[in-house]
Design a protein around this motif. Structure first.
Motif, PDB file in Angstrom:
ATOM      1  N   ASN A   1       0.828  -1.212   0.000  1.00  0.00           N
ATOM      2  CA  ASN A   1       0.000   0.000   0.000  1.00  0.00           C
ATOM      3  C   ASN A   1       0.865   1.266   0.000  1.00  0.00           C
ATOM      4  O   ASN A   1       0.572   2.253   0.678  1.00  0.00           O
ATOM      5  CB  ASN A   1      -0.942   0.008   1.215  1.00  0.00           C
ATOM      6  N   GLY A   2       1.979   1.195  -0.764  1.00  0.00           N
ATOM      7  CA  GLY A   2       2.844   2.359  -0.927  1.00  0.00           C
ATOM      8  C   GLY A   2       3.885   2.551   0.157  1.00  0.00           C
ATOM      9  O   GLY A   2       4.748   3.429   0.047  1.00  0.00           O
ATOM     10  N   GLU A   3       3.835   1.734   1.208  1.00  0.00           N
ATOM     11  CA  GLU A   3       4.790   1.854   2.310  1.00  0.00           C
ATOM     12  C   GLU A   3       5.792   0.707   2.273  1.00  0.00           C
ATOM     13  O   GLU A   3       5.427  -0.444   2.023  1.00  0.00           O
ATOM     14  CB  GLU A   3       4.059   1.822   3.658  1.00  0.00           C
ATOM     15  N   LEU A   4       7.067   1.011   2.531  1.00  0.00           N
ATOM     16  CA  LEU A   4       8.090  -0.032   2.570  1.00  0.00           C
ATOM     17  C   LEU A   4       7.828  -1.003   3.717  1.00  0.00           C
ATOM     18  O   LEU A   4       7.588  -0.579   4.841  1.00  0.00           O
ATOM     19  CB  LEU A   4       9.472   0.596   2.768  1.00  0.00           C
ATOM     20  N   VAL A   5       7.872  -2.291   3.412  1.00  0.00           N
ATOM     21  CA  VAL A   5       7.716  -3.317   4.450  1.00  0.00           C
ATOM     22  C   VAL A   5       8.857  -4.314   4.271  1.00  0.00           C
ATOM     23  O   VAL A   5       9.059  -4.852   3.190  1.00  0.00           O
ATOM     24  CB  VAL A   5       6.357  -4.051   4.333  1.00  0.00           C
ATOM     25  N   ASN A   6       9.625  -4.540   5.337  1.00  0.00           N
ATOM     26  CA  ASN A   6      10.763  -5.457   5.232  1.00  0.00           C
ATOM     27  C   ASN A   6      10.624  -6.671   6.157  1.00  0.00           C
ATOM     28  O   ASN A   6      11.588  -7.268   6.590  1.00  0.00           O
ATOM     29  CB  ASN A   6      12.080  -4.716   5.520  1.00  0.00           C
ATOM     30  N   ILE A   7       9.370  -7.031   6.441  1.00  0.00           N
ATOM     31  CA  ILE A   7       9.090  -8.193   7.281  1.00  0.00           C
ATOM     32  C   ILE A   7       8.453  -9.283   6.420  1.00  0.00           C
ATOM     33  O   ILE A   7       7.280  -9.164   6.042  1.00  0.00           O
ATOM     34  CB  ILE A   7       8.143  -7.814   8.448  1.00  0.00           C
ATOM     35  N   PRO A   8       9.203 -10.345   6.092  1.00  0.00           N
ATOM     36  CA  PRO A   8       8.674 -11.398   5.216  1.00  0.00           C
ATOM     37  C   PRO A   8       7.399 -12.049   5.725  1.00  0.00           C
ATOM     38  O   PRO A   8       6.544 -12.463   4.933  1.00  0.00           O
ATOM     39  CB  PRO A   8       9.816 -12.422   5.167  1.00  0.00           C
ATOM     40  N   SER A   9       7.231 -12.128   7.054  1.00  0.00           N
ATOM     41  CA  SER A   9       6.060 -12.792   7.623  1.00  0.00           C
ATOM     42  C   SER A   9       4.844 -11.863   7.738  1.00  0.00           C
ATOM     43  O   SER A   9       3.797 -12.273   8.243  1.00  0.00           O
ATOM     44  CB  SER A   9       6.399 -13.350   9.014  1.00  0.00           C
ATOM     45  N   TYR A  10       4.983 -10.619   7.270  1.00  0.00           N
ATOM     46  CA  TYR A  10       3.886  -9.649   7.317  1.00  0.00           C
ATOM     47  C   TYR A  10       2.634 -10.262   6.694  1.00  0.00           C
ATOM     48  O   TYR A  10       2.673 -10.788   5.589  1.00  0.00           O
ATOM     49  CB  TYR A  10       4.288  -8.379   6.566  1.00  0.00           C
ATOM     50  N   SER A  11       1.527 -10.216   7.428  1.00  0.00           N
ATOM     51  CA  SER A  11       0.293 -10.842   6.964  1.00  0.00           C
ATOM     52  C   SER A  11      -0.564  -9.847   6.178  1.00  0.00           C
ATOM     53  O   SER A  11      -0.965  -8.808   6.706  1.00  0.00           O
ATOM     54  CB  SER A  11      -0.487 -11.382   8.160  1.00  0.00           C
ATOM     55  N   LEU A  12      -0.830 -10.186   4.929  1.00  0.00           N
ATOM     56  CA  LEU A  12      -1.611  -9.302   4.059  1.00  0.00           C
ATOM     57  C   LEU A  12      -3.105  -9.505   4.263  1.00  0.00           C
ATOM     58  O   LEU A  12      -3.555 -10.602   4.609  1.00  0.00           O
ATOM     59  CB  LEU A  12      -1.261  -9.565   2.597  1.00  0.00           C
ATOM     60  N   LYS A  13      -3.854  -8.448   4.007  1.00  0.00           N
ATOM     61  CA  LYS A  13      -5.313  -8.523   4.048  1.00  0.00           C
ATOM     62  C   LYS A  13      -5.849  -8.351   2.630  1.00  0.00           C
ATOM     63  O   LYS A  13      -5.172  -7.776   1.769  1.00  0.00           O
ATOM     64  CB  LYS A  13      -5.876  -7.427   4.956  1.00  0.00           C
ATOM     65  N   ALA A  14      -7.044  -8.857   2.401  1.00  0.00           N
ATOM     66  CA  ALA A  14      -7.659  -8.728   1.081  1.00  0.00           C
ATOM     67  C   ALA A  14      -7.723  -7.262   0.678  1.00  0.00           C
ATOM     68  O   ALA A  14      -8.145  -6.403   1.459  1.00  0.00           O
ATOM     69  CB  ALA A  14      -9.056  -9.338   1.102  1.00  0.00           C
ATOM     70  N   GLY A  15      -7.266  -6.964  -0.522  1.00  0.00           N
ATOM     71  CA  GLY A  15      -7.276  -5.585  -1.017  1.00  0.00           C
ATOM     72  C   GLY A  15      -5.935  -4.887  -0.916  1.00  0.00           C
ATOM     73  O   GLY A  15      -5.735  -3.816  -1.511  1.00  0.00           O
ATOM     74  N   ASP A  16      -4.987  -5.476  -0.184  1.00  0.00           N
ATOM     75  CA  ASP A  16      -3.656  -4.873  -0.065  1.00  0.00           C
ATOM     76  C   ASP A  16      -2.928  -4.891  -1.407  1.00  0.00           C
ATOM     77  O   ASP A  16      -3.017  -5.863  -2.163  1.00  0.00           O
ATOM     78  CB  ASP A  16      -2.812  -5.628   0.970  1.00  0.00           C
ATOM     79  N   VAL A  17      -2.226  -3.791  -1.683  1.00  0.00           N
ATOM     80  CA  VAL A  17      -1.476  -3.674  -2.940  1.00  0.00           C
ATOM     81  C   VAL A  17       0.012  -3.862  -2.662  1.00  0.00           C
ATOM     82  O   VAL A  17       0.601  -3.141  -1.856  1.00  0.00           O
ATOM     83  CB  VAL A  17      -1.714  -2.292  -3.600  1.00  0.00           C
ATOM     84  N   VAL A  18       0.592  -4.853  -3.319  1.00  0.00           N
ATOM     85  CA  VAL A  18       2.017  -5.164  -3.155  1.00  0.00           C
ATOM     86  C   VAL A  18       2.754  -4.710  -4.408  1.00  0.00           C
ATOM     87  O   VAL A  18       2.365  -5.060  -5.526  1.00  0.00           O
ATOM     88  CB  VAL A  18       2.227  -6.680  -2.946  1.00  0.00           C
ATOM     89  N   GLY A  19       3.811  -3.925  -4.226  1.00  0.00           N
ATOM     90  CA  GLY A  19       4.535  -3.423  -5.387  1.00  0.00           C
ATOM     91  C   GLY A  19       6.043  -3.462  -5.196  1.00  0.00           C
ATOM     92  O   GLY A  19       6.548  -3.712  -4.101  1.00  0.00           O
ATOM     93  N   VAL A  20       6.736  -3.192  -6.304  1.00  0.00           N
ATOM     94  CA  VAL A  20       8.190  -3.099  -6.261  1.00  0.00           C
ATOM     95  C   VAL A  20       8.551  -1.643  -6.012  1.00  0.00           C
ATOM     96  O   VAL A  20       8.025  -0.736  -6.664  1.00  0.00           O
ATOM     97  CB  VAL A  20       8.820  -3.576  -7.590  1.00  0.00           C
ATOM     98  N   ARG A  21       9.432  -1.408  -5.070  1.00  0.00           N
ATOM     99  CA  ARG A  21       9.881  -0.053  -4.747  1.00  0.00           C
ATOM    100  C   ARG A  21      10.428   0.625  -6.006  1.00  0.00           C
ATOM    101  O   ARG A  21      11.076  -0.014  -6.837  1.00  0.00           O
ATOM    102  CB  ARG A  21      10.967  -0.155  -3.676  1.00  0.00           C
ATOM    103  N   GLU A  22      10.170   1.913  -6.159  1.00  0.00           N
ATOM    104  CA  GLU A  22      10.551   2.650  -7.374  1.00  0.00           C
ATOM    105  C   GLU A  22      12.019   2.463  -7.732  1.00  0.00           C
ATOM    106  O   GLU A  22      12.368   2.200  -8.877  1.00  0.00           O
ATOM    107  CB  GLU A  22      10.241   4.140  -7.171  1.00  0.00           C
ATOM    108  N   LYS A  23      12.895   2.569  -6.719  1.00  0.00           N
ATOM    109  CA  LYS A  23      14.337   2.453  -6.975  1.00  0.00           C
ATOM    110  C   LYS A  23      14.744   1.036  -7.366  1.00  0.00           C
ATOM    111  O   LYS A  23      15.834   0.831  -7.906  1.00  0.00           O
ATOM    112  CB  LYS A  23      15.122   2.861  -5.720  1.00  0.00           C
ATOM    113  N   SER A  24      13.884   0.052  -7.086  1.00  0.00           N
ATOM    114  CA  SER A  24      14.239  -1.350  -7.324  1.00  0.00           C
ATOM    115  C   SER A  24      13.650  -1.908  -8.617  1.00  0.00           C
ATOM    116  O   SER A  24      13.908  -3.059  -8.978  1.00  0.00           O
ATOM    117  CB  SER A  24      13.767  -2.209  -6.144  1.00  0.00           C
ATOM    118  N   LYS A  25      12.863  -1.112  -9.330  1.00  0.00           N
ATOM    119  CA  LYS A  25      12.180  -1.600 -10.533  1.00  0.00           C
ATOM    120  C   LYS A  25      13.141  -1.981 -11.650  1.00  0.00           C
ATOM    121  O   LYS A  25      12.801  -2.747 -12.545  1.00  0.00           O
ATOM    122  CB  LYS A  25      11.176  -0.565 -11.035  1.00  0.00           C
ATOM    123  N   SER A  26      14.361  -1.446 -11.599  1.00  0.00           N
ATOM    124  CA  SER A  26      15.340  -1.749 -12.650  1.00  0.00           C
ATOM    125  C   SER A  26      16.213  -2.959 -12.310  1.00  0.00           C
ATOM    126  O   SER A  26      17.090  -3.331 -13.096  1.00  0.00           O
ATOM    127  CB  SER A  26      16.229  -0.526 -12.898  1.00  0.00           C
TER     128      SER A  26
END
Length: 201
Positions: A123-148
């Motif tokens: 949801n636009g915020e950096l998350v660095n916890i692999p076990s982070y539990s997602l909820k329905a509707g959450d948007v997961v993306g690649v950080r802008e600097k990491s897209k390349s």
């Protein structure tokens, strides 16, 4: 944090399944590892042994250690749904697993590394916890600097998997965890009822 970092082919051979995906070493040696793996005559496994093997397979498949897995089971056991099914749904909703399912990485181990190295946002915020539990509707993306990053580009290019509970936007390099998957939608070959029976003793 402690993680299994040993040879994956040996673990796959132990369970007789390519639980880490395509593996040439497993295809060549699909029998159990060890000096007598090919010739060992195995007696009938005990009920406990079968249940333990299934739990170990689930843990290795999702890359979860015993304490975390036991906590997930306790959470699933407290829920209103079918315990075994909820347990797998909780495993599927982990951030590292969803990153893998979206094709951002070719393996869960690689996905876990991408998350912990701060390449992934929720949801636009950096998350660095692999076990982070997602909820329905959450948007997961690649950080802008990491897209390349080449590893991410190569993984996405090679990905041909489609899951009903996940959508992916290749232009934005982000996807949505649309809903919690039903048991029949989860492709893992795990007999979750055996795990429930083991923990319920």
């Amino acid at each position: 944090m402690a993680r299994y970092t040993g040879p994956t082919s040996k673990i796959a051979r132990k369970f007789g399944e390519a639980i880490y995906g395509d593996d040439k070493a497993f295809e060549k040696k699909s029998y159990p590892p060890g000096q007598h793996g090919q010739s060992r005559r195995r007696g009938k496994q005990s009920e406990y042994s079968v249940q333990l093997m299934e739990k170990q397979k689930a843990k290795y498949s999702y890359g979860i250690l015993e304490k975390q897995f036991r906590n997930l089971f306790a959470k699933a056991n407290r829920s209103k749904g079918v315990t075994g099914e909820v347990l797998l749904q909780l495993c599927e909703s982990r951030l590292d697993n969803v990153v893998f399912r979206m094709g951002i990485s070719t393996s869960r181990r690689g996905a876990r590394q991408l998350v912990s190295h701060r390449h992934i946002t929720v949801n636009g915020e950096l998350v660095n916890i692999p076990s982070y539990s997602l909820k329905a509707g959450d948007v997961v993306g690649v950080r802008e600097k990491s897209k390349s990053l080449q590893t991410i580009g190569d993984a996405l290019a090679a990905n041909n998997r489609v899951y009903e509970w996940i959508t992916w936007n290749s232009e934005k390099m982000e996807g949505t965890y649309v809903s919690i998957p039903e048991r029949m939608q989860i492709p893992e070959n795990i007999k979750e009822q055996l795990i429930v029976e083991l923990y319920s003793k």
